[in-house]
Design a protein around this motif. Structure first.
Motif, PDB file in Angstrom:
ATOM      1  N   HIS A  79       5.314 -30.847-111.668  1.00  0.00           N
ATOM      2  CA  HIS A  79       5.936 -32.113-111.257  1.00  0.00           C
ATOM      3  C   HIS A  79       7.434 -32.107-111.549  1.00  0.00           C
ATOM      4  O   HIS A  79       8.243 -32.528-110.717  1.00  0.00           O
ATOM      5  CB  HIS A  79       5.246 -33.277-111.962  1.00  0.00           C
ATOM      6  CG  HIS A  79       5.647 -34.622-111.446  1.00  0.00           C
ATOM      7  ND1 HIS A  79       5.181 -35.784-112.002  1.00  0.00           N
ATOM      8  CD2 HIS A  79       6.481 -35.005-110.450  1.00  0.00           C
ATOM      9  CE1 HIS A  79       5.701 -36.814-111.355  1.00  0.00           C
ATOM     10  NE2 HIS A  79       6.502 -36.356-110.409  1.00  0.00           N
ATOM     11  N   ALA A  80       7.824 -31.610-112.712  1.00  0.00           N
ATOM     12  CA  ALA A  80       9.249 -31.532-113.048  1.00  0.00           C
ATOM     13  C   ALA A  80       9.985 -30.633-112.059  1.00  0.00           C
ATOM     14  O   ALA A  80      11.113 -30.933-111.657  1.00  0.00           O
ATOM     15  CB  ALA A  80       9.426 -31.017-114.480  1.00  0.00           C
ATOM     16  N   GLY A  81       9.354 -29.550-111.632  1.00  0.00           N
ATOM     17  CA  GLY A  81       9.951 -28.680-110.629  1.00  0.00           C
ATOM     18  C   GLY A  81      10.095 -29.362-109.284  1.00  0.00           C
ATOM     19  O   GLY A  81      11.094 -29.170-108.577  1.00  0.00           O
ATOM     20  N   VAL A  82       9.121 -30.174-108.925  1.00  0.00           N
ATOM     21  CA  VAL A  82       9.208 -30.951-107.682  1.00  0.00           C
ATOM     22  C   VAL A  82      10.374 -31.932-107.773  1.00  0.00           C
ATOM     23  O   VAL A  82      11.168 -32.064-106.841  1.00  0.00           O
ATOM     24  CB  VAL A  82       7.875 -31.690-107.402  1.00  0.00           C
ATOM     25  CG1 VAL A  82       8.023 -32.699-106.266  1.00  0.00           C
ATOM     26  CG2 VAL A  82       6.763 -30.695-107.090  1.00  0.00           C
ATOM     27  N   GLU A  83      10.506 -32.586-108.919  1.00  0.00           N
ATOM     28  CA  GLU A  83      11.607 -33.542-109.107  1.00  0.00           C
ATOM     29  C   GLU A  83      12.971 -32.864-109.023  1.00  0.00           C
ATOM     30  O   GLU A  83      13.930 -33.438-108.518  1.00  0.00           O
ATOM     31  CB  GLU A  83      11.480 -34.237-110.465  1.00  0.00           C
ATOM     32  CG  GLU A  83      10.305 -35.170-110.576  1.00  0.00           C
ATOM     33  CD  GLU A  83      10.092 -35.699-111.985  1.00  0.00           C
ATOM     34  OE1 GLU A  83       9.516 -36.789-112.096  1.00  0.00           O
ATOM     35  OE2 GLU A  83      10.482 -35.014-112.957  1.00  0.00           O
ATOM     36  N   CYS A 118       6.939 -38.392-105.449  1.00  0.00           N
ATOM     37  CA  CYS A 118       6.842 -37.443-106.563  1.00  0.00           C
ATOM     38  C   CYS A 118       8.140 -36.682-106.805  1.00  0.00           C
ATOM     39  O   CYS A 118       8.302 -36.074-107.858  1.00  0.00           O
ATOM     40  CB  CYS A 118       5.732 -36.431-106.298  1.00  0.00           C
ATOM     41  SG  CYS A 118       4.099 -37.149-106.110  1.00  0.00           S
ATOM     42  N   ASP A 119       9.037 -36.689-105.834  1.00  0.00           N
ATOM     43  CA  ASP A 119      10.247 -35.889-105.959  1.00  0.00           C
ATOM     44  C   ASP A 119      11.464 -36.695-106.403  1.00  0.00           C
ATOM     45  O   ASP A 119      12.588 -36.226-106.313  1.00  0.00           O
ATOM     46  CB  ASP A 119      10.536 -35.134-104.672  1.00  0.00           C
ATOM     47  CG  ASP A 119      10.723 -36.038-103.459  1.00  0.00           C
ATOM     48  OD1 ASP A 119      10.500 -37.259-103.576  1.00  0.00           O
ATOM     49  OD2 ASP A 119      11.096 -35.516-102.402  1.00  0.00           O
ATOM     50  N   GLU A 120      11.236 -37.888-106.902  1.00  0.00           N
ATOM     51  CA  GLU A 120      12.318 -38.704-107.453  1.00  0.00           C
ATOM     52  C   GLU A 120      12.073 -38.921-108.942  1.00  0.00           C
ATOM     53  O   GLU A 120      10.939 -39.089-109.373  1.00  0.00           O
ATOM     54  CB  GLU A 120      12.401 -40.049-106.734  1.00  0.00           C
ATOM     55  CG  GLU A 120      12.853 -39.921-105.296  1.00  0.00           C
ATOM     56  CD  GLU A 120      12.970 -41.255-104.599  1.00  0.00           C
ATOM     57  OE1 GLU A 120      12.567 -42.289-105.171  1.00  0.00           O
ATOM     58  OE2 GLU A 120      13.459 -41.258-103.461  1.00  0.00           O
ATOM     59  N   ILE A 121      13.153 -38.921-109.714  1.00  0.00           N
ATOM     60  CA  ILE A 121      13.053 -39.091-111.165  1.00  0.00           C
ATOM     61  C   ILE A 121      13.307 -40.561-111.492  1.00  0.00           C
ATOM     62  O   ILE A 121      14.440 -41.031-111.386  1.00  0.00           O
ATOM     63  CB  ILE A 121      14.067 -38.195-111.894  1.00  0.00           C
ATOM     64  CG1 ILE A 121      13.802 -36.723-111.563  1.00  0.00           C
ATOM     65  CG2 ILE A 121      14.013 -38.430-113.400  1.00  0.00           C
ATOM     66  CD1 ILE A 121      14.857 -35.765-112.077  1.00  0.00           C
ATOM     67  N   PRO A 122      12.263 -41.294-111.900  1.00  0.00           N
ATOM     68  CA  PRO A 122      12.468 -42.717-112.208  1.00  0.00           C
ATOM     69  C   PRO A 122      13.065 -42.971-113.596  1.00  0.00           C
ATOM     70  O   PRO A 122      13.630 -44.021-113.851  1.00  0.00           O
ATOM     71  CB  PRO A 122      11.065 -43.304-112.112  1.00  0.00           C
ATOM     72  CG  PRO A 122      10.169 -42.155-112.458  1.00  0.00           C
ATOM     73  CD  PRO A 122      10.871 -40.916-111.966  1.00  0.00           C
ATOM     74  N   TRP A 123      12.932 -41.995-114.505  1.00  0.00           N
ATOM     75  CA  TRP A 123      13.398 -42.162-115.889  1.00  0.00           C
ATOM     76  C   TRP A 123      13.610 -40.785-116.485  1.00  0.00           C
ATOM     77  O   TRP A 123      12.837 -39.865-116.233  1.00  0.00           O
ATOM     78  CB  TRP A 123      12.345 -42.927-116.682  1.00  0.00           C
ATOM     79  CG  TRP A 123      12.645 -43.132-118.127  1.00  0.00           C
ATOM     80  CD1 TRP A 123      13.274 -44.207-118.674  1.00  0.00           C
ATOM     81  CD2 TRP A 123      12.321 -42.265-119.226  1.00  0.00           C
ATOM     82  NE1 TRP A 123      13.360 -44.052-120.044  1.00  0.00           N
ATOM     83  CE2 TRP A 123      12.782 -42.864-120.405  1.00  0.00           C
ATOM     84  CE3 TRP A 123      11.684 -41.033-119.319  1.00  0.00           C
ATOM     85  CZ2 TRP A 123      12.629 -42.281-121.648  1.00  0.00           C
ATOM     86  CZ3 TRP A 123      11.538 -40.450-120.562  1.00  0.00           C
ATOM     87  CH2 TRP A 123      12.006 -41.087-121.711  1.00  0.00           C
TER      88      TRP A 123
END
Length: 153
Positions: A79-83, A118-123
Motif C-alpha cells: 500500500h505504501a508503494g502504491v501511495e 488507495c494511491d493518495e496519502i491522507p495522513w
C-alpha cells in the motif's frame, strides 16, 4: 521474556493498531480504502489467535498470530508503494491513465471510481503514511510472534 508476555505484547499491539485505525476512521473522519481494509484482516487474525494462545499457547495459534501480523506488514508495504506511485494498486481503488479514453469512457470511469483512493496519502508523520507505519509496526509485531514461538513455554 515469557512466551505469554510476548503473545500479549504482539496481540495487544495488533489491537492498538486496530483501535488507532478505527479512531482515524470514526473520530478523524478518514474512511479507509480497500487496501486499508486488507491490512486490518491480518490484525484481526492476530488478535483472535493471541486471545486463544493466551489461554492455550500452542504453536499453530502462535503461527497464525505471526501470519496475521506479517501479512498486514506485507500489505502495508504494498500500500505504501502504491501511495508513492512505485507501482500500481488494484484498479478498483487507484487512478489509471486516461489517455486515449473517449469522453463517454472517461465519464464512466469517473462515475465508477471509488470514493476513497488507495494511491493518495491522507495522513503522514515523519515522512511515512499510515500504511508505511503499519508495515513497520506490524513487522515488529510479527517478530514478537516469532520470538514467542522460539521461547520455551
Amino acid at each position: 521474556m515469557s512466551r505469554k508476555l510476548l503473545i500479549l505484547l504482539a496481540a495487544g499491539g495488533s489491537a492498538a493498531l486496530m483501535l488507532g485505525a478505527l479512531g482515524f476512521q470514526f473520530i478523524g473522519e478518514m474512511p479507509p480504502c480497500k487496501l486499508c481494509y486488507w491490512q486490518r484482516y491480518g490484525h484481526v487474525l492476530a488478535i483472535v489467535a493471541g486471545g486463544l494462545a493466551l489461554w492455550r499457547p500452542v504453536m499453530p495459534l502462535i503461527g497464525l498470530g505471526a501470519l496475521g501480523a506479517l501479512s498486514s506488514s506485507a500489505i502495508g508495504l504494498y500500500h505504501a508503494g502504491v501511495e508513492q506511485k512505485w507501482w500500481e494498486g488494484p484498479n478498483s481503488c487507484t487512478s489509471g491513465s486516461i489517455a486515449g479514453l473517449t469522453p463517454e469512457e472517461l465519464l464512466q470511469k469517473i462515475t465508477d471510481a471509488p470514493l476513497v483512493r488507495c494511491d493518495e496519502i491522507p495522513w503522514e508523520m515523519l515522512g511515512l503514511s499510515m500504511a508505511g507505519w503499519n508495515a513497520l509496526i506490524s513487522l515488529a509485531l510479527g517478530l514478537l510472534w516469532i520470538m514467542a514461538a522460539r521461547t520455551k513455554a
